[in-house]
Motif scaffolding. Structure first.
Motif, PDB file in Angstrom:
ATOM      1  N   GLU A  37      18.453  12.463   9.395  1.00  0.00           N
ATOM      2  CA  GLU A  37      18.563  13.068  10.716  1.00  0.00           C
ATOM      3  C   GLU A  37      19.285  12.139  11.680  1.00  0.00           C
ATOM      4  N   VAL A  38      19.023  10.830  11.592  1.00  0.00           N
ATOM      5  CA  VAL A  38      19.730   9.874  12.445  1.00  0.00           C
ATOM      6  C   VAL A  38      21.214   9.863  12.113  1.00  0.00           C
ATOM      7  N   ARG A  39      21.551   9.886  10.816  1.00  0.00           N
ATOM      8  CA  ARG A  39      22.949   9.885  10.394  1.00  0.00           C
ATOM      9  C   ARG A  39      23.662  11.150  10.892  1.00  0.00           C
ATOM     10  N   GLU A  40      22.974  12.278  10.822  1.00  0.00           N
ATOM     11  CA  GLU A  40      23.563  13.538  11.285  1.00  0.00           C
ATOM     12  C   GLU A  40      23.822  13.494  12.790  1.00  0.00           C
ATOM     13  N   TRP A  41      22.856  12.933  13.555  1.00  0.00           N
ATOM     14  CA  TRP A  41      23.053  12.837  15.006  1.00  0.00           C
ATOM     15  C   TRP A  41      24.220  11.912  15.334  1.00  0.00           C
ATOM     16  N   LEU A  42      24.316  10.775  14.656  1.00  0.00           N
ATOM     17  CA  LEU A  42      25.409   9.837  14.911  1.00  0.00           C
ATOM     18  C   LEU A  42      26.755  10.470  14.627  1.00  0.00           C
ATOM     19  N   SER A  43      26.825  11.240  13.541  1.00  0.00           N
ATOM     20  CA  SER A  43      28.081  11.897  13.178  1.00  0.00           C
ATOM     21  C   SER A  43      28.469  12.939  14.220  1.00  0.00           C
ATOM     22  N   ALA A  44      27.474  13.694  14.706  1.00  0.00           N
ATOM     23  CA  ALA A  44      27.766  14.748  15.681  1.00  0.00           C
ATOM     24  C   ALA A  44      28.197  14.184  17.026  1.00  0.00           C
ATOM     25  N   HIS A  45      27.848  12.936  17.305  1.00  0.00           N
ATOM     26  CA  HIS A  45      28.188  12.327  18.590  1.00  0.00           C
ATOM     27  C   HIS A  45      29.285  11.274  18.464  1.00  0.00           C
ATOM     28  N   GLY A  46      29.994  11.303  17.344  1.00  0.00           N
ATOM     29  CA  GLY A  46      31.149  10.434  17.184  1.00  0.00           C
ATOM     30  C   GLY A  46      30.829   8.974  16.973  1.00  0.00           C
ATOM     31  N   GLU A  47      29.594   8.665  16.593  1.00  0.00           N
ATOM     32  CA  GLU A  47      29.224   7.283  16.315  1.00  0.00           C
ATOM     33  C   GLU A  47      29.499   6.950  14.858  1.00  0.00           C
ATOM     34  N   GLN A  48      29.720   5.683  14.582  1.00  0.00           N
ATOM     35  CA  GLN A  48      29.970   5.273  13.205  1.00  0.00           C
ATOM     36  C   GLN A  48      28.688   5.396  12.378  1.00  0.00           C
ATOM     37  N   ALA A  49      28.829   5.897  11.165  1.00  0.00           N
ATOM     38  CA  ALA A  49      27.676   6.099  10.290  1.00  0.00           C
ATOM     39  C   ALA A  49      26.988   4.780   9.953  1.00  0.00           C
TER      40      ALA A  49
END
Length: 484
Positions: free
Chosen positions: A89-101
């Motif tokens: 879930e954290v990885r999905e949120w980071l991806s949706a907000h343009g943060e590096q995985a």
């Protein structure tokens, strides 16, 4: 006001249904008994863990809200209400907000890892250790320390049990003329000699202590030097979690929502509040008790002794003289006692504690403080910790409230669980009940049982300078103790 920080640490008890609430829906009854957030609400004050703007929420024993015995949730820096409960879930949120995985590597979902370090310092004053007795008396003045509050228990077979102020023999006879009329000339002379001896001991207290510490360094070689320094591994997970929560709280009401901190007094109940919580791991507590006993045996009569109302406590250790202040007591004061006290005792100097006095006491079955005497601590906030207690029952710590705010009924606090601590205001009068061996007749030739208790008096130089009474019209006290 924070919505969730008062639940950023949560232990979930087993569900129980009160028969009086049987008419309520099952979900509501469970929620009442478990004190669960319904639903989990996004916090308004975040703890910035593991990244700025994020809030980490640790759950211990949360089988009802998680498929595991413990869990870690994260709220991201956006408006979402539900937490992120897994790395996916954290990885999905980071991806949706343009943060590096790769940022997900900063996140941990193991409570043991999240609680492996002390929380950041609270920003309070640095500890200056234990100050000389002449500057830390309740009067905050060396001259007043020299002349006030001399306790006399007995004199030539007469029970005295009261405090006296004493400058010299002639002034004493004049000030206490009415009281002294009941005694013969010999008793009065012996009483004067006792007071003169105690006055001389106070005059030399600081110099004698310095000489004694130098001698103790030659006699004592640590059996286990590691116990003299407090590390995170010595602390219970519950305590580390409680301290983490305290960083996100703004009031005592928020902090007392923690399941790790148990208030023993009701909010509307008279008398000073008392709290208990698990502090040390049992293994560390017992190791510390063994090290203190080793110091006691190594130094023998050369060590300083604890005196309670003029009575010497032979099985005691003054931890500052034993060299435990820098690594252990200073850390307890600044990283444990003060972060909790600034919320629980904000008007008693709890946020500015900067020095202390600390001793350990080994108590035997049948011993007690004296003939029902009530003792305050020379402290703004005091902490007592059970370090060892095998095969014993009883020995409750009984609180009676402050002199100006007594309790209607005494509060009995058991302290036999190793590693557990009791935190209270220093003015709270208290005494120990006698210990009893479990299933053993004291008349038999049985093994020796004892309990080791660590007492820390947290003091604030700032608060004492501003608020402690220093009026020269100091009243003569008949007794600071009460017969029950």
């Amino acid at each position: 006001m924070a919505i969730l920080p008062n639940r950023s640490v949560l232990t979930l008890p087993q569900p129980s249904i009160d028969t009086e609430e049987s008419g309520l829906p099952v979900d509501e009854r469970l929620q009442r008994n478990l004190r669960l957030p319904a639903p989990a609400i996004r916090p308004t004050i975040v703890n910035n863990q593991p990244l700025p703007g994020w809030h980490r929420h640790v759950i211990l024993g949360g089988a009802l809200m998680s498929p595991h015995d413990a869990d870690v949730w994260h709220w991201p820096p956006d408006e979402r209400e539900r937490p992120l409960r897994s790395a996916a879930e954290v990885r999905e949120w980071l991806s949706a907000h343009g943060e590096q995985a790769s940022v997900v590597d900063c996140f941990s979902f193991s409570p043991q890892v999240c609680l492996s370090d002390f929380p950041a310092p609270d920003g309070g004053p640095a500890s200056v250790g234990e100050l000389p007795a002449s500057t830390t008396s309740t009067h905050q003045h060396p001259e007043k320390f020299r002349v006030r509050d001399y306790w006399v228990e007995m004199c030539r077979g007469y029970v005295i049990r009261r405090y006296f102020d004493f400058t010299d023999a002639s002034s004493f006879r004049f000030d206490y003329a009415v009281y002294l009329r009941q005694f013969s000339h010999l008793v009065v002379e012996d009483l004067v000699r006792q007071l003169e001896k105690m006055r001389d001991e106070r005059d030399e207290a600081d110099a004698l202590r310095s000489e004694r510490v130098d001698e103790l360094k030659e006699l004592y070689s640590p059996m286990d030097g590691s116990v003299r320094s407090l590390r995170e591994s010595s602390m219970s997970l519950e305590c580390l979690n409680l301290l983490t929560q305290a960083q996100s709280c703004t009031s005592a009401g928020e902090l007392t929502e923690s399941p790790h901190l148990m208030p023993l007094t009701a909010p509307n109940e008279g008398g000073s509040p008392v709290y208990t919580f698990p502090l040390f791991t049992p293994a560390y507590a017992e190791s510390l008790a063994e090290e203190l006993r080793h110091f006691e045996e190594s130094c023998g009569d050369a060590r300083g002794r604890l005196f309670v109302c003029g009575r010497e406590c032979e099985q005691s250790v003054l931890l500052d003289e034993a060299g435990f202040s820098p690594g252990l007591v200073d850390v307890l004061l600044t990283r444990v006692i003060r972060p909790l006290s600034k919320l629980l005792f904000p008007f008693d100097g709890g946020d500015s504690l900067d020095h202390h006095a600390c001793f350990s006491l080994r108590q035997q079955p049948g011993e007690q403080d004296g003939p029902f005497t009530l003792l305050p601590d020379n402290a703004e906030v005091a902490l007592q910790i059970c370090l060892s207690a095998d095969g014993l029952v009883g020995g409750d710590l009984v609180f009676y409230g402050a002199r100006d705010e007594p309790r209607q009924t005494p509060l009995n606090v058991p302290l036999l669980e190793v590693g557990h601590a009791v935190l209270y205001r220093g003015t709270n009068l208290h005494r120990w009940k006698p210990l009893e061996p479990l299933g053993v007749d004291l008349r038999d030739d049985s093994p020796s049982f004892s309990r080791t208790v660590l007492n820390i008096s947290g003091r604030s130089s700032t608060w004492r300078a501003e608020y402690m009474a220093v009026d020269d019209e100091y009243p003569i006290r008949v007794s600071s103790h009460m017969d029950l």
